[in-house]
Write a protein that holds these residues in place. Structure first.
Motif, PDB file in Angstrom:
ATOM      1  N   LYS A  36       0.787  -1.178   0.118  1.00  0.00           N
ATOM      2  CA  LYS A  36      -0.063   0.046   0.209  1.00  0.00           C
ATOM      3  C   LYS A  36       0.634   1.454   0.126  1.00  0.00           C
ATOM      4  CE  LYS A  36      -0.619   0.233   5.143  1.00  0.00           C
ATOM      5  NZ  LYS A  36      -1.695   0.327   6.334  1.00  0.00           N
ATOM      6  N   ASP A  37       2.048   1.346   0.488  1.00  0.00           N
ATOM      7  CA  ASP A  37       3.084   2.442   0.661  1.00  0.00           C
ATOM      8  C   ASP A  37       4.008   2.576  -0.557  1.00  0.00           C
ATOM      9  OD1 ASP A  37       1.553   3.407   2.624  1.00  0.00           O
ATOM     10  OD2 ASP A  37       2.369   2.308   4.050  1.00  0.00           O
ATOM     11  N   TYR A  38       3.961   1.625  -1.493  1.00  0.00           N
ATOM     12  CA  TYR A  38       5.162   1.468  -2.583  1.00  0.00           C
ATOM     13  C   TYR A  38       4.894   2.362  -3.517  1.00  0.00           C
ATOM     14  CZ  TYR A  38       7.326  -2.866  -0.447  1.00  0.00           C
ATOM     15  OH  TYR A  38       7.784  -3.746   0.337  1.00  0.00           O
ATOM     16  N   SER A  39       6.000   2.857  -4.084  1.00  0.00           N
ATOM     17  CA  SER A  39       5.968   3.710  -5.059  1.00  0.00           C
ATOM     18  C   SER A  39       5.803   2.966  -6.543  1.00  0.00           C
ATOM     19  CB  SER A  39       7.167   4.736  -5.169  1.00  0.00           C
ATOM     20  OG  SER A  39       8.200   3.930  -5.350  1.00  0.00           O
ATOM     21  N   ALA A  40       5.505   3.367  -7.675  1.00  0.00           N
ATOM     22  CA  ALA A  40       5.485   2.864  -8.805  1.00  0.00           C
ATOM     23  C   ALA A  40       6.967   2.166  -9.147  1.00  0.00           C
ATOM     24  CB  ALA A  40       5.020   3.735  -9.920  1.00  0.00           C
ATOM     25  N   ALA A  41       7.814   3.021  -8.869  1.00  0.00           N
ATOM     26  CA  ALA A  41       9.419   2.425  -9.189  1.00  0.00           C
ATOM     27  C   ALA A  41       9.551   1.265  -8.333  1.00  0.00           C
ATOM     28  CB  ALA A  41      10.204   3.697  -9.008  1.00  0.00           C
ATOM     29  N   SER A  42       9.478   1.388  -7.118  1.00  0.00           N
ATOM     30  CA  SER A  42       9.701   0.326  -6.290  1.00  0.00           C
ATOM     31  C   SER A  42       8.880  -1.046  -6.572  1.00  0.00           C
ATOM     32  CB  SER A  42       9.614   0.656  -4.807  1.00  0.00           C
ATOM     33  OG  SER A  42       8.084   0.965  -4.462  1.00  0.00           O
ATOM     34  N   LEU A  43       7.512  -1.001  -6.931  1.00  0.00           N
ATOM     35  CA  LEU A  43       6.694  -2.030  -7.336  1.00  0.00           C
ATOM     36  C   LEU A  43       7.437  -2.471  -8.667  1.00  0.00           C
ATOM     37  CD1 LEU A  43       3.006  -0.900  -6.834  1.00  0.00           C
ATOM     38  CD2 LEU A  43       4.388  -2.580  -5.515  1.00  0.00           C
ATOM     39  N   ALA A  44       7.609  -1.869  -9.508  1.00  0.00           N
ATOM     40  CA  ALA A  44       8.400  -2.324 -10.770  1.00  0.00           C
ATOM     41  C   ALA A  44       9.802  -3.036 -10.429  1.00  0.00           C
ATOM     42  CB  ALA A  44       8.591  -1.219 -11.757  1.00  0.00           C
ATOM     43  N   ALA A  45      10.205  -2.360  -9.576  1.00  0.00           N
ATOM     44  CA  ALA A  45      11.581  -3.206  -9.014  1.00  0.00           C
ATOM     45  C   ALA A  45      11.355  -4.496  -8.542  1.00  0.00           C
ATOM     46  CB  ALA A  45      12.677  -2.345  -8.251  1.00  0.00           C
ATOM     47  N   TYR A  46      10.321  -4.345  -7.782  1.00  0.00           N
ATOM     48  CA  TYR A  46      10.001  -5.748  -6.964  1.00  0.00           C
ATOM     49  C   TYR A  46       9.636  -6.854  -8.133  1.00  0.00           C
ATOM     50  CZ  TYR A  46       6.884  -9.036  -4.530  1.00  0.00           C
ATOM     51  OH  TYR A  46       5.965 -10.120  -4.054  1.00  0.00           O
ATOM     52  N   LEU A  47       8.683  -6.538  -8.971  1.00  0.00           N
ATOM     53  CA  LEU A  47       8.220  -7.232  -9.916  1.00  0.00           C
ATOM     54  C   LEU A  47       9.357  -8.010 -10.894  1.00  0.00           C
ATOM     55  CD1 LEU A  47       4.670  -5.690 -10.878  1.00  0.00           C
ATOM     56  CD2 LEU A  47       5.297  -7.509  -9.653  1.00  0.00           C
TER      57      LEU A  47
END
Length: 453
Positions: free
Chosen positions: A37-48
């Protein structure tokens, strides 16, 4: 001639049919996914890009609201093209992701094995509510599907499309000429929704002054109830029952006319295959026709402007050669993929891409991934408005369930861009869009733009 009994709202829910509960047959060990819920788009992309494939539920609306799902789908296409997700099974029972072009085609064109039936769950990843099943012809198998689809096919006949062209152009001119110059405004509200709601009202012969109700009903029919701010189950069902009540009034006005009108309600009311359908089936077909007439065109209208701004060389190419509009339209629809997926239910045990699919399993065709499959489309992540074979995309589906209104959607987009290019040398996107948090409707809530004064 026999008359159709009037429909009443208090009988509608009596026509739901309980479905058999299928058990999830490939349960995975429970995993703890990260708190997103608190992740940025950049961090989500990096996670995926790095997370174990089995740790991700790509149906989580967070990935779609942030437009970060692309890397994960490429990984699935390369590493696990037929992939089972068991996370969040309390939401969706687990599902198979089909991500390559050829495999999506294999499922979409094999309705004998892969069913769309509403009573097995329907066409979206999340099953229909068991107490609120809405049969619709896209969520039916043969032979009933073809019989009901033929009832509405005349609305997109060649003659009707020719007749619509003048009306669509006049409305498009009116909407574009009314846009402010030198001011920031929301393209979704002022153009995308306005044009599609006007067209929907025409197709149904629905009062134009109430056309935004059609947009509202489309939105609540497809919204994920677990996303904060969306209507909860009871509220959503109440809203759709209100839709049914309003359309039953139109049905009852038209069903006994000696000379039927040329709108969708009249076509359904006067065709023997649909004249006596139960109210919940009428509701289901309304939802199908409203969503189908709304989302493809509405979100492609917005996506196209965004993509041209993101690719200024392509925008300049269009300015220099407006004859590219026809291929532009197809490239917009491919690149946007307005409906990210369609779901089927396996009617029998089968093998797909080397994976054992069991009877009752959910099989999700990710059109959004198939449209970016390098095995079928050259340089698929690029937006190229003069792409060879631009109509080679899967945004409209394949087989018996191919979108009935695809030619009308293309016509609306073609006229829009013809009229835009006559008026505006540039429409500038001034902020990132606000996207719909949905793994089904891949759309936009807003897109702020400015037309230079």
């Amino acid at each position: 001639m026999a008359t159709q009994p009037n429909l009443t709202a208090d009988t509608a829910l009596k026509h739901t049919v309980p479905r058999e509960d299928f058990q999830m047959v490939w349960p995975l060990p429970p995993r703890q996914r990260p708190n997103l819920k608190d992740y940025s788009a950049a961090s989500l992309a990096a996670y995926l890009a790095t997370a174990p494939l089995d740790e991700v539920d790509i149906a989580d609306p967070m990935y779609w609201e942030t437009d970060t799902h692309w890397t994960y789908f490429k990984r699935l296409r390369d590493e696990s093209p037929i992939h089972f997700t068991g996370l969040n099974a309390n939401r969706h029972r687990g599902y198979w992701s089909v991500t390559r072009w050829a495999d999506v085609m294999a499922v979409d064109t094999n309705h004998q094995v892969f069913s769309s039936d509403a009573h097995l769950g329907g066409i979206t990843l999340f099953d229909m509510d068991q107490d609120f099943i809405m049969p619709m012809f896209i969520a039916m198998d043969q032979p009933k599907h073809d019989v009901q689809r033929r009832a509405v096919n005349p609305i997109v006949s060649g003659q009707n499309l020719a007749d619509f062209e003048t009306l669509i152009r006049a409305r498009t001119q009116e909407v574009l000429d009314g846009l402010p110059r030198g001011e920031v405004f929301d393209w979704v509200d002022r153009v995308s929704i306005e044009l599609t709601s006007r067209m929907l009202a025409t197709l149904f012969d629905f009062p134009q002054e109430h056309r935004r109700k059609l947009t509202y009903w489309s939105d609540i029919a497809t919204a994920d109830p677990e996303v904060p701010g969306n209507l909860q189950k009871d509220e959503r069902q109440g809203g759709l029952m209100g839709m049914l009540q309003e359309f039953m009034g139109l049905w009852n006005e038209r069903v006994n006319l000696a000379e039927p009108k040329g709108d969708l309600i009249s076509m359904l009311a006067h065709n023997p295959a649909t004249r006596y359908m139960p109210p919940m089936e009428f509701m289901g077909n309304l939802v199908l026709l409203i969503v189908g007439g709304n989302d493809t065109t509405r979100n492609s209208i917005t996506g196209g402007l965004k993509f041209l701004n993101d690719n200024p060389a392509e925008y300049q190419k269009l300015r220099e050669n407006p004859a590219l509009i026809e291929s532009l339209v197809s490239e917009i629809i491919r690149y946007q993929t307005p409906l990210a997926h369609m779901r089927r239910t396996a009617l029998e045990d089968t093998i797909l891409g080397g994976q054992h699919i069991r009877k009752g399993d959910k099989v999700v065709m990710w059109y959004v991934s198939g449209n970016r499959d390098e095995r079928a489309i050259e340089n698929p992540d690029a937006f190229i408005i003069d792409r060879p074979r631009a109509r080679q995309h899967m945004s409209f589906g394949f087989g018996i369930h191919r979108c009935v209104g695809n030619r009308l959607a293309e016509l609306q987009l073609k006229i829009l861009w013809e009229e835009i290019m006559k008026r505006f040398d540039n429409i500038e996107v001034v902020a990132e869009p606000e996207r719909v948090p949905s793994a089904f409707v891949k759309g936009y809530k807003s897109l702020m733009v400015r037309i230079p004064a």
